[in-house]
Write a protein that holds these residues in place. Structure first.
Motif, short mmCIF file in Angstrom:
data_model
loop_
_atom_site.label_atom_id
_atom_site.label_comp_id
_atom_site.label_asym_id
_atom_site.label_seq_id
_atom_site.Cartn_x
_atom_site.Cartn_y
_atom_site.Cartn_z
N PRO A 190 40.79 42.99 32.63
CA PRO A 190 41.31 41.61 33.12
C PRO A 190 41.22 41.37 34.53
CG PRO A 190 43.18 43.37 33.09
CD PRO A 190 42.12 44.04 32.63
N ASN A 191 40.64 42.31 35.26
CA ASN A 191 40.49 42.24 36.96
C ASN A 191 39.13 41.66 37.42
OD1 ASN A 191 43.39 43.04 37.10
ND2 ASN A 191 42.42 45.06 36.69
N LYS A 192 39.15 41.12 38.64
CA LYS A 192 37.88 40.82 39.03
C LYS A 192 37.93 41.26 40.54
CE LYS A 192 36.87 36.06 40.12
NZ LYS A 192 37.12 34.40 40.11
N ILE A 193 36.54 41.61 40.87
CA ILE A 193 36.38 42.37 42.02
C ILE A 193 35.13 41.40 42.86
CG2 ILE A 193 35.53 44.29 43.50
CD1 ILE A 193 38.17 44.88 41.96
N GLU A 194 35.64 41.12 44.14
CA GLU A 194 34.42 40.19 44.70
C GLU A 194 33.98 40.97 45.95
OE1 GLU A 194 36.34 36.95 47.48
OE2 GLU A 194 34.80 35.58 46.80
N LEU A 195 32.63 41.11 45.84
CA LEU A 195 31.92 41.85 47.02
C LEU A 195 31.50 40.68 48.17
CD1 LEU A 195 29.66 44.58 45.68
CD2 LEU A 195 32.19 44.66 45.87
N LEU A 196 31.54 40.84 49.20
CA LEU A 196 31.34 39.72 50.26
C LEU A 196 30.42 40.44 51.38
CD1 LEU A 196 34.86 39.64 50.30
CD2 LEU A 196 33.78 37.27 50.36
N GLU A 197 29.19 39.79 51.66
CA GLU A 197 28.34 40.24 52.65
C GLU A 197 28.30 39.14 53.73
OE1 GLU A 197 24.16 41.84 52.03
OE2 GLU A 197 23.72 40.35 53.51
N ALA A 198 28.31 39.32 54.90
CA ALA A 198 28.36 38.27 55.93
C ALA A 198 26.63 37.71 55.93
CB ALA A 198 28.71 38.82 57.24
N ASN B 99 25.96 46.23 45.06
CA ASN B 99 25.98 45.75 43.48
C ASN B 99 25.77 46.89 42.77
OD1 ASN B 99 26.75 43.17 44.02
ND2 ASN B 99 24.56 42.38 44.05
N LEU B 100 24.57 47.45 43.30
CA LEU B 100 24.13 48.81 42.40
C LEU B 100 25.31 50.06 42.44
CD1 LEU B 100 20.57 49.21 43.86
CD2 LEU B 100 21.21 48.32 41.52
N PHE C 129 31.55 51.02 37.93
CA PHE C 129 32.45 50.15 36.64
C PHE C 129 31.78 50.22 35.53
CE2 PHE C 129 33.41 46.96 40.35
CZ PHE C 129 34.62 47.94 40.73
N GLY C 130 30.47 50.74 35.40
CA GLY C 130 29.81 51.07 34.16
C GLY C 130 29.00 49.58 33.85
N PHE D 251 30.42 38.97 41.81
CA PHE D 251 31.56 39.33 41.10
C PHE D 251 31.60 40.11 40.12
CE2 PHE D 251 32.44 35.22 43.11
CZ PHE D 251 33.72 35.46 43.54
N PHE D 252 32.44 40.92 39.93
CA PHE D 252 32.61 42.16 38.66
C PHE D 252 33.74 41.69 37.78
CE2 PHE D 252 28.99 45.25 39.84
CZ PHE D 252 28.86 45.07 40.97
N LYS D 253 33.73 41.83 36.42
CA LYS D 253 34.94 42.02 35.78
C LYS D 253 35.11 43.49 35.33
CE LYS D 253 35.34 37.39 33.49
NZ LYS D 253 34.39 36.72 33.54
N VAL D 254 36.41 43.85 35.45
CA VAL D 254 36.76 45.30 34.99
C VAL D 254 38.00 44.84 34.32
CG1 VAL D 254 37.31 47.54 36.04
CG2 VAL D 254 36.09 45.91 37.44
#
Ligand SMILES: C[C@@H](C(=O)O)C(=O)SCCNC(=O)CCNC(=O)[C@H](O)C(C)(C)COP(=O)(O)OP(=O)(O)OC[C@H]1O[C@@H](n2cnc3c(N)ncnc32)[C@H](O)[C@@H]1OP(=O)(O)O
Ligand SMILES: [Co+2]
Length: 133
Positions: free
Chosen positions: A49-57, A18-19, A25-26, A44-47
């Motif tokens: 119009p786009n969305k990025i999902e980080l996933l940790e098990a 996340n950091l 992305f700023g 979730f991050f918004k960049v």
């Protein structure tokens, strides 16, 4: 199939990622959510119009744990927005794609989701997402 809904990135540690991605992305992530059925913690991050999902098990049986074990951290899936997920699943099954769950399941961020096996999509795991209204 409409636009890309999000891109999923498998990470080992969601707090440190996340950091890292906030620096990239700023801006900070706007949401975190655990999806117990998938064995994941997401953010979730918004960049633009786009969305990025980080996933940790969250457990060793999680698809994210297995993916990181085999391939390391990195892009895990591309998710596409669809209007009628059941109709889209039928269409794709008729086209010969292997659907991992024919019955849509509850994903993160208020979506019904279905995955297609990467073996039938040139090695790319595809997620279909329909917004729950
Ligand atoms: C919260 C939600 C949301 O957005 O709302 C999410 O995104 S949840 C995201 C997490 N959930 C999911 O991914 C659910 C759907 N995924 C699955 O059911 C699984 O991860 C599979 C895709 C079936 C793969 O599982 P597993 O590796 O145990 O199966 P397998 O042994 O049959 O593997 C078959 C081959 O697929 C490859 N493989 C595995 N994961 C892959 C991926 N993400 N992208 C590309 N290839 C992948 C393996 O390396 C292997 O290749 P080789 O045979 O060449 O070695
Ligand atoms: Co996803």
């Amino acid at each position: 199939m409409n636009k890309i809904e999000h891109i999923g990135i498998a990470v080992k540690n969601i707090e440190s990622s996340n950091l890292l991605f906030a620096k990239l992305f700023g801006k900070a992530h706007y949401k975190t959510e655990a999806v117990i059925s998938e064995g994941v913690k997401t953010s979730f991050f918004k960049v633009g119009p786009n969305k990025i999902e980080l996933l940790e098990a969250t457990n060793p049986e999680s698809p994210i744990a297995k993916f990181i074990e085999k391939k390391g951290e990195g892009i895990h899936h591309i998710a596409f927005d669809v209007e009628d997920i059941e109709k889209e699943v039928k269409r794709l099954v008729n086209e010969g794609f292997v659907v991992l769950n024919e019955i849509p399941k509850k994903g993160a961020d208020n979506k019904l989701v279905v995955f297609l096996h990467p073996k039938t999509t040139n090695g790319v795991l595809i997620e279909l997402c329909q917004e729950i209204i």
